[in-house]
Each structure stands twice: as structure tokens, then as C-alpha cells.
Design a protein around this motif. Structure first.
Motif, PDB file in Angstrom:
ATOM      1  N   ALA A  84       0.813  -1.226   0.000  1.00 52.86           N
ATOM      2  CA  ALA A  84       0.000   0.000   0.000  1.00 52.86           C
ATOM      3  C   ALA A  84       0.844   1.274   0.000  1.00 52.86           C
ATOM      4  O   ALA A  84       0.296   2.371  -0.098  1.00 52.86           O
ATOM      5  CB  ALA A  84      -0.931  -0.002   1.218  1.00 52.86           C
ATOM      6  N   GLY A  85       2.162   1.120   0.165  1.00 54.22           N
ATOM      7  CA  GLY A  85       3.030   2.302   0.178  1.00 54.22           C
ATOM      8  C   GLY A  85       3.005   3.086   1.479  1.00 54.22           C
ATOM      9  O   GLY A  85       3.258   4.300   1.495  1.00 54.22           O
ATOM     10  N   VAL A  86       2.708   2.421   2.591  1.00 55.42           N
ATOM     11  CA  VAL A  86       2.713   3.066   3.912  1.00 55.42           C
ATOM     12  C   VAL A  86       4.141   3.518   4.230  1.00 55.42           C
ATOM     13  O   VAL A  86       5.103   2.778   3.991  1.00 55.42           O
ATOM     14  CB  VAL A  86       2.182   2.093   4.990  1.00 55.42           C
ATOM     15  CG1 VAL A  86       2.430   2.614   6.394  1.00 55.42           C
ATOM     16  CG2 VAL A  86       0.697   1.824   4.760  1.00 55.42           C
ATOM     17  N   THR A  87       4.282   4.728   4.787  1.00 56.97           N
ATOM     18  CA  THR A  87       5.621   5.296   5.002  1.00 56.97           C
ATOM     19  C   THR A  87       6.034   5.391   6.467  1.00 56.97           C
ATOM     20  O   THR A  87       7.104   5.915   6.775  1.00 56.97           O
ATOM     21  CB  THR A  87       5.710   6.698   4.372  1.00 56.97           C
ATOM     22  OG1 THR A  87       4.635   7.505   4.882  1.00 56.97           O
ATOM     23  CG2 THR A  87       5.599   6.617   2.856  1.00 56.97           C
ATOM     24  N   HIS A  88       5.205   4.895   7.387  1.00 58.45           N
ATOM     25  CA  HIS A  88       5.578   4.919   8.811  1.00 58.45           C
ATOM     26  C   HIS A  88       4.794   3.838   9.542  1.00 58.45           C
ATOM     27  O   HIS A  88       3.561   3.848   9.542  1.00 58.45           O
ATOM     28  CB  HIS A  88       5.270   6.303   9.410  1.00 58.45           C
ATOM     29  CG  HIS A  88       5.834   6.527  10.785  1.00 58.45           C
ATOM     30  ND1 HIS A  88       5.557   7.679  11.516  1.00 58.45           N
ATOM     31  CD2 HIS A  88       6.649   5.781  11.571  1.00 58.45           C
ATOM     32  CE1 HIS A  88       6.190   7.622  12.683  1.00 58.45           C
ATOM     33  NE2 HIS A  88       6.846   6.469  12.746  1.00 58.45           N
ATOM     34  N   HIS A  89       5.514   2.903  10.152  1.00 57.94           N
ATOM     35  CA  HIS A  89       4.893   1.850  10.957  1.00 57.94           C
ATOM     36  C   HIS A  89       5.222   2.142  12.422  1.00 57.94           C
ATOM     37  O   HIS A  89       6.396   2.264  12.792  1.00 57.94           O
ATOM     38  CB  HIS A  89       5.446   0.466  10.569  1.00 57.94           C
ATOM     39  CG  HIS A  89       4.872  -0.654  11.379  1.00 57.94           C
ATOM     40  ND1 HIS A  89       3.820  -1.433  10.953  1.00 57.94           N
ATOM     41  CD2 HIS A  89       5.192  -1.123  12.610  1.00 57.94           C
ATOM     42  CE1 HIS A  89       3.523  -2.335  11.879  1.00 57.94           C
ATOM     43  NE2 HIS A  89       4.350  -2.168  12.898  1.00 57.94           N
ATOM     44  N   VAL A  90       4.189   2.241  13.229  1.00 60.46           N
ATOM     45  CA  VAL A  90       4.365   2.496  14.663  1.00 60.46           C
ATOM     46  C   VAL A  90       3.812   1.301  15.442  1.00 60.46           C
ATOM     47  O   VAL A  90       2.712   0.833  15.145  1.00 60.46           O
ATOM     48  CB  VAL A  90       3.636   3.785  15.105  1.00 60.46           C
ATOM     49  CG1 VAL A  90       3.856   4.059  16.590  1.00 60.46           C
ATOM     50  CG2 VAL A  90       4.094   4.976  14.263  1.00 60.46           C
ATOM     51  N   ALA A  91       4.574   0.815  16.398  1.00 61.59           N
ATOM     52  CA  ALA A  91       4.096  -0.307  17.220  1.00 61.59           C
ATOM     53  C   ALA A  91       4.250   0.034  18.693  1.00 61.59           C
ATOM     54  O   ALA A  91       5.216   0.689  19.098  1.00 61.59           O
ATOM     55  CB  ALA A  91       4.873  -1.579  16.904  1.00 61.59           C
TER      56      ALA A  91
END
Length: 249
Positions: free
Chosen positions: A86-93
Motif C-alpha cells: 500500500a506504500g505506507v511510510t511509517h509503521h508504529v508499534a
């Protein structure tokens, strides 16, 4: 900014969606009850369409060693693949202060595996390590109960209010990826056994807290500073005593 919150109907997720929405972002709660299942992949491609940021605050329904590892491995694999597509540019966990020091515990081994997968994914990321929430003190007591006795190690802990955790996760989500760890903790340091004793007394719970240096914490033995954050942690404002008084009010 479109932010998809995995686990967005839970304790932290629902607060996070509300805070992001207040600040003008398009915050989308994603959970099995909204038609998104990270274990099967159902609904992931659709919900991530046009998303800039994904925040994963989901948790395993089972804390059994094999089940929790399976949950985090499978859900994180599916989520990271869908994000890349999907081209997500930031993953936060959201993870836990001391995870890397609690590897005797199956739960924390699974959280560590989740973190390693995120770091290796190639997607810019931020991992928020929170100390244990005020709301989780009951769960700690339950896990350490044997009959009428609650056996806990006399080590230091700096618990935090879930609202303050949600605020930190929200700020992190709309900021630049740190490609590392951000820590958040509450303002007061307690001894774990004394803290749980206070919580039980406030609810007129008759269980007796016994101090035991070898008492396991979700399967792991604790050292004095295992549960404490480092010197650069963000220190939240809400005090445990004020929160406890509000619960009783």
C-alpha cells in the motif's frame, strides 16, 4: 493524514483514534469487529488504501507461549506485507519497557520477535515502549496470585496512565519515524509489591501481598531495574494516586 490503528477498538486504540481525530487526522480503527483481521489478512488491503501511517496496538487474545508467538509472528508478517503493497511510510508499534530484558517470558519473547520483524521490514518505523499501565495492575495481581497470596518481587516500577500512553503514541505516529525506540513512563517510582498492595487495598481486596525476590513476572525473574525506562524516557504527568482516587470516586 490517514492513520490506520490496528487494535483500534481496544483500550489504547480507542483513545488513540479519538486523539488523532481531534487533531484533524483521518484515524481509522481496524480490528476483527470492524472487518479487519491481521491473522487472516481479511480487510487489510482495503483499509490501508491511501494510509500514510499504520499504528499497531493490537494484542494477543492468549498469553500462552505458543499462541502469543503465533499471533505476533502471523499478524506482523501480514501487516508489514500489506503496508509495503500500500506504500505506507511509517509503521508504529506499541511495546513494553524492558521487553529485551524479559526474554524468559513467552509473551516478551513474542514481543521481541515482533520488534525484530519491524526493524527488518525496510519500512520506516517507530516503536513506543511503555511501562505497565495503571489499568494493568489488576492483571499483574491476578498473574501472581496463589490462593489468598499475591507473590511479587520488590523491584522498582514506574507505571503510566493509558491516556498518557495514547498521547505519546499519537505524537509519535504523526511525527518523523525515529527508526528506533521511544519510551514513556509515569511520574512516580514504586516498589512493585507495594504498588499492587495499594491497588488491592483501595478495592478492599483481602489478598495478601508477599515480597519474594524470586517471584516470576509473567514467567521471568526480575532484577531491580528490569521494568524501569532509560534516562531519555518521556515522563507523563498523571499520578497513580490521582488516578486511583478517581476510580474510587
Amino acid at each position: 493524514m490517514k492513520v490506520v490503528v490496528i487494535g483500534g477498538t481496544g483500550l489504547i486504540g480507542s483513545k488513540l483514534v479519538a486523539k488523532l481525530t481531534e487533531h484533524g487526522h483521518e484515524a481509522v480503527p481496524a480490528a476483527p469487529n470492524t472487518g479487519v483481521n491481521t491473522l487472516t489478512g481479511e480487510g487489510l488491503a482495503e483499509v490501508l488504501m491511501g494510509a500514510s501511517v499504520v499504528v499497531d496496538v493490537s494484542n494477543s487474545p492468549s498469553f500462552a507461549d505458543d499462541a502469543v508467538m503465533e499471533f505476533f509472528r502471523t499478524s506482523t508478517t501480514n501487516l508489514l506485507k500489506a503496508e509495503a503493497d500500500a506504500g505506507v511510510t511509517h509503521h508504529v508499534a506499541l511495546s513494553v519497557v524492558g521487553t529485551e530484558r524479559l526474554q524468559e517470558s513467552g509473551y516478551f519473547r513474542a514481543k521481541q520477535a515482533q520488534e525484530e520483524m519491524i526493524k527488518d521490514s525496510g519500512i520506516p518505523y517507530s516503536i513506543v515502549h511503555a511501562t505497565q499501565f495503571f489499568e494493568f495492575m489488576k492483571g499483574i495481581a491476578e498473574s501472581a496470585t496463589d490462593g489468598d497470596t499475591v507473590r511479587l518481587a520488590p523491584v522498582r516500577i514506574r507505571p503510566v496512565f493509558s491516556d498518557d500512553v495514547a498521547a505519546t503514541v499519537g505524537r509519535t505516529a504523526v511525527g518523523t519515524p525515529v527508526n528506533g525506540v521511544v519510551e514513556v513512563a509515569g511520574p512516580d517510582v514504586f516498589q512493585l509489591d507495594e504498588l499492587i498492595g495499594k491497588g488491592l487495598a483501595a478495592k478492599n481486596d483481602p489478598r495478601k501481598v508477599v515480597s519474594d525476590v524470586h517471584a516470576p513476572y509473567f514467567g521471568a525473574e526480575l532484577q531491580e531495574n528490569t521494568l524501569l525506562p532509560g534516562p531519555d524516557a518521556h515522563i507523563a504527568q498523571t499520578r497513580f494516586a490521582d488516578w486511583l482516587a478517581q476510580q474510587q470516586g
